[in-house]
Write a protein that holds these residues in place. Structure first.
Motif, PDB file in Angstrom:
ATOM      1  N   ILE A 160       9.411  77.125  28.737  1.00 24.37           N
ATOM      2  CA  ILE A 160       9.471  75.674  28.939  1.00 24.37           C
ATOM      3  C   ILE A 160       9.961  75.087  27.618  1.00 24.37           C
ATOM      4  N   LYS A 161      11.070  74.392  27.686  1.00 26.26           N
ATOM      5  CA  LYS A 161      11.729  73.877  26.480  1.00 26.26           C
ATOM      6  C   LYS A 161      10.977  72.649  25.953  1.00 26.26           C
ATOM      7  N   PRO A 162      11.292  72.207  24.724  1.00 24.09           N
ATOM      8  CA  PRO A 162      10.550  71.079  24.149  1.00 24.09           C
ATOM      9  C   PRO A 162      10.547  69.820  25.026  1.00 24.09           C
ATOM     10  N   ASP A 163      11.608  69.566  25.762  1.00 23.21           N
ATOM     11  CA  ASP A 163      11.623  68.374  26.642  1.00 23.21           C
ATOM     12  C   ASP A 163      10.656  68.551  27.805  1.00 23.21           C
ATOM     13  N   GLY A 164      10.587  69.742  28.355  1.00 23.34           N
ATOM     14  CA  GLY A 164       9.634  70.012  29.442  1.00 23.34           C
ATOM     15  C   GLY A 164       8.202  69.848  28.969  1.00 23.34           C
ATOM     16  N   HIS A 165       7.950  70.284  27.750  1.00 20.32           N
ATOM     17  CA  HIS A 165       6.625  70.152  27.159  1.00 20.32           C
ATOM     18  C   HIS A 165       6.284  68.684  26.904  1.00 20.32           C
ATOM     19  N   GLN A 166       7.206  67.963  26.243  1.00 16.64           N
ATOM     20  CA  GLN A 166       6.957  66.539  25.948  1.00 16.64           C
ATOM     21  C   GLN A 166       6.777  65.725  27.226  1.00 16.64           C
ATOM     22  N   ARG A 167       7.439  66.125  28.286  1.00 17.52           N
ATOM     23  CA  ARG A 167       7.356  65.366  29.533  1.00 17.52           C
ATOM     24  C   ARG A 167       6.204  65.810  30.424  1.00 17.52           C
ATOM     25  N   ARG A 168       5.314  66.612  29.855  1.00 19.11           N
ATOM     26  CA  ARG A 168       4.065  67.013  30.536  1.00 19.11           C
ATOM     27  C   ARG A 168       4.332  67.800  31.817  1.00 19.11           C
ATOM     28  N   LEU A 169       5.374  68.645  31.767  1.00 20.83           N
ATOM     29  CA  LEU A 169       5.722  69.425  32.950  1.00 20.83           C
ATOM     30  C   LEU A 169       5.182  70.855  32.908  1.00 20.83           C
ATOM     31  N   VAL A 170       4.395  71.174  31.871  1.00 23.77           N
ATOM     32  CA  VAL A 170       3.904  72.554  31.730  1.00 23.77           C
ATOM     33  C   VAL A 170       3.083  72.975  32.957  1.00 23.77           C
ATOM     34  N   GLY A 171       2.107  72.166  33.319  1.00 29.61           N
ATOM     35  CA  GLY A 171       1.241  72.505  34.459  1.00 29.61           C
ATOM     36  C   GLY A 171       2.031  72.594  35.754  1.00 29.61           C
ATOM     37  N   GLU A 172       2.909  71.631  35.978  1.00 27.74           N
ATOM     38  CA  GLU A 172       3.745  71.605  37.190  1.00 27.74           C
ATOM     39  C   GLU A 172       4.577  72.891  37.317  1.00 27.74           C
ATOM     40  N   ILE A 173       5.149  73.323  36.202  1.00 27.54           N
ATOM     41  CA  ILE A 173       6.021  74.505  36.240  1.00 27.54           C
ATOM     42  C   ILE A 173       5.203  75.774  36.484  1.00 27.54           C
ATOM     43  N   ILE A 174       4.098  75.915  35.780  1.00 22.22           N
ATOM     44  CA  ILE A 174       3.254  77.103  35.978  1.00 22.22           C
ATOM     45  C   ILE A 174       2.763  77.145  37.424  1.00 22.22           C
ATOM     46  N   ARG A 175       2.366  75.983  37.938  1.00 23.33           N
ATOM     47  CA  ARG A 175       1.883  75.870  39.316  1.00 23.33           C
ATOM     48  C   ARG A 175       2.903  76.399  40.327  1.00 23.33           C
ATOM     49  N   ARG A 176       4.174  76.094  40.100  1.00 22.71           N
ATOM     50  CA  ARG A 176       5.199  76.555  41.047  1.00 22.71           C
ATOM     51  C   ARG A 176       5.278  78.079  41.100  1.00 22.71           C
ATOM     52  N   MET A 188      15.910  73.237  20.562  1.00 23.71           N
ATOM     53  CA  MET A 188      14.880  74.205  20.974  1.00 23.71           C
ATOM     54  C   MET A 188      13.796  74.370  19.912  1.00 23.71           C
ATOM     55  N   GLY A 189      14.148  74.060  18.657  1.00 27.62           N
ATOM     56  CA  GLY A 189      13.171  74.151  17.574  1.00 27.62           C
ATOM     57  C   GLY A 189      12.528  72.810  17.254  1.00 27.62           C
ATOM     58  N   SER A 190      12.827  71.784  18.047  1.00 24.34           N
ATOM     59  CA  SER A 190      12.350  70.430  17.729  1.00 24.34           C
ATOM     60  C   SER A 190      10.929  70.158  18.207  1.00 24.34           C
ATOM     61  N   GLY A 191      10.319  71.113  18.879  1.00 20.45           N
ATOM     62  CA  GLY A 191       8.953  70.933  19.367  1.00 20.45           C
ATOM     63  C   GLY A 191       8.468  72.231  19.970  1.00 20.45           C
ATOM     64  N   PRO A 192       7.253  72.214  20.499  1.00 18.87           N
ATOM     65  CA  PRO A 192       6.706  73.454  21.057  1.00 18.87           C
ATOM     66  C   PRO A 192       7.470  73.938  22.289  1.00 18.87           C
ATOM     67  N   VAL A 193       7.513  75.247  22.406  1.00 19.74           N
ATOM     68  CA  VAL A 193       8.083  75.917  23.570  1.00 19.74           C
ATOM     69  C   VAL A 193       6.936  76.718  24.192  1.00 19.74           C
ATOM     70  N   VAL A 194       6.832  76.716  25.518  1.00 25.59           N
ATOM     71  CA  VAL A 194       5.828  77.549  26.180  1.00 25.59           C
ATOM     72  C   VAL A 194       6.542  78.774  26.744  1.00 25.59           C
ATOM     73  N   ALA A 195       6.326  79.903  26.079  1.00 24.34           N
ATOM     74  CA  ALA A 195       6.998  81.156  26.423  1.00 24.34           C
ATOM     75  C   ALA A 195       6.114  81.966  27.358  1.00 24.34           C
TER      76      ALA A 195
END
Ligand code: GDP
Ligand code: MG
Length: 160
Positions: A19-35, A76-83
Motif C-alpha cells: 500500500i503506497k503512501p497515498d493509500g496509507h494517508q487516505r486511510r485505505l489500509v483496512g479496506e485493502i486488507i479486507r478485500r 514512495m519514500g514520502s510516507g509509510p508503505v504497508v508491505a
C-alpha cells in the motif's frame, strides 16, 4: 505446525503487495486488507515501513530509464508503505486484477485503483506483475524470518 512450502506454486503461490503512501494517508489500509481477506487469500507477512531510497530504487529498477522514475521513488519514500505477502491459488494474477490497471482512469469500478484512484502517479497500491517479480520483491522487502507460515483452518473451504 509450521508448514514451509517447498515451492511457490499452486495454493502456495505468493505475491508482494505494498500500500503506497497515498493509500496509507487516505486511510485505505483496512479496506485493502479486507478485500484480500474476504477473497480467501492467506496473509503471511506484513509490516509498515518508511522505505529507503536504496530499497525503492532496487524495487523499481526496471523503470530506471523512465522519465517518472525519480519522482516515483521520491513519492514512495514520502510516507509509510504497508508491505505484505499474500498466498493462494493464482494470487499473482488475481491480485493484479483486484488492483486494476496501472492508470486508475483505465481501471474498472470494483478494482482498488478503479474505486479509489484518479491519477496514474497516485494509484494507491503496488502488486507484483509475475511470479518471478514476486519472488524478487518478497526477497527484497522481507527477511525469511518475517514470513509467518501458519495453519489455515479455512483453507479446505477455499480450495478443493
Ligand atoms: P504497475 O505494475 O501497474 O504498478 O505499473 P508499472 O510497474 O508500469 O509502474 C510502476 C508505477 O510507476 C505505477 O504504479 C505508477 O505509480 C507509476 N507510473 C507508471 N507509469 C507512469 C506514468 O506514465 N507516469 C507517472 N507519473 N507514473 C507512472
Ligand atoms: Mg509494476
Amino acid at each position: 505446525a509450521h508448514i514451509f512450502p517447498s515451492a511457490w506454486t499452486g495454493i502456495n503461490e505468493r505475491t508482494f503487495l505494498a500500500i503506497k503512501p497515498d493509500g496509507h494517508q487516505r486511510r485505505l489500509v483496512g479496506e485493502i486488507i479486507r478485500r484480500f481477506e474476504r477473497k480467501g487469500y492467506h496473509l503471511v507477512a506484513m509490516k509498515m515501513i518508511q522505505a529507503s531510497e536504496e530499497l525503492l530504487k532496487k524495487h523499481y529498477i526496471e523503470l530506471r530509464d523512465r522519465p517518472f522514475y525519480e519522482r516515483l521513488v521520491k513519492y514512495m519514500g514520502s510516507g509509510p508503505v504497508v508491505a505484505m505477502v499474500w498466498q493462494g491459488l493464482d494470487v499473482v494474477k488475481t491480485a493484479r486484477m483486484m488492483l486494476g490497471e496501472t492508470n486508475p482512469a483505465d481501471s474498472l469500478p470494483g478494482t482498488i485503483r478503479g474505486d479509489f484512484g484518479v491519477d496514474i502517479s497516485r494509484n494507491i497500491i503496488h502488486g507484483s506483475d509475475s511470479r518471478e517479480s514476486a519472488q524478487r520483491e518478497i526477497t527484497l522487502w522481507f527477511q525469511p524470518h518475517e514470513i509467518v507460515c501458519w495453519q489455515d483452518n479455512a483453507e479446505k473451504w477455499i480450495n478443493e
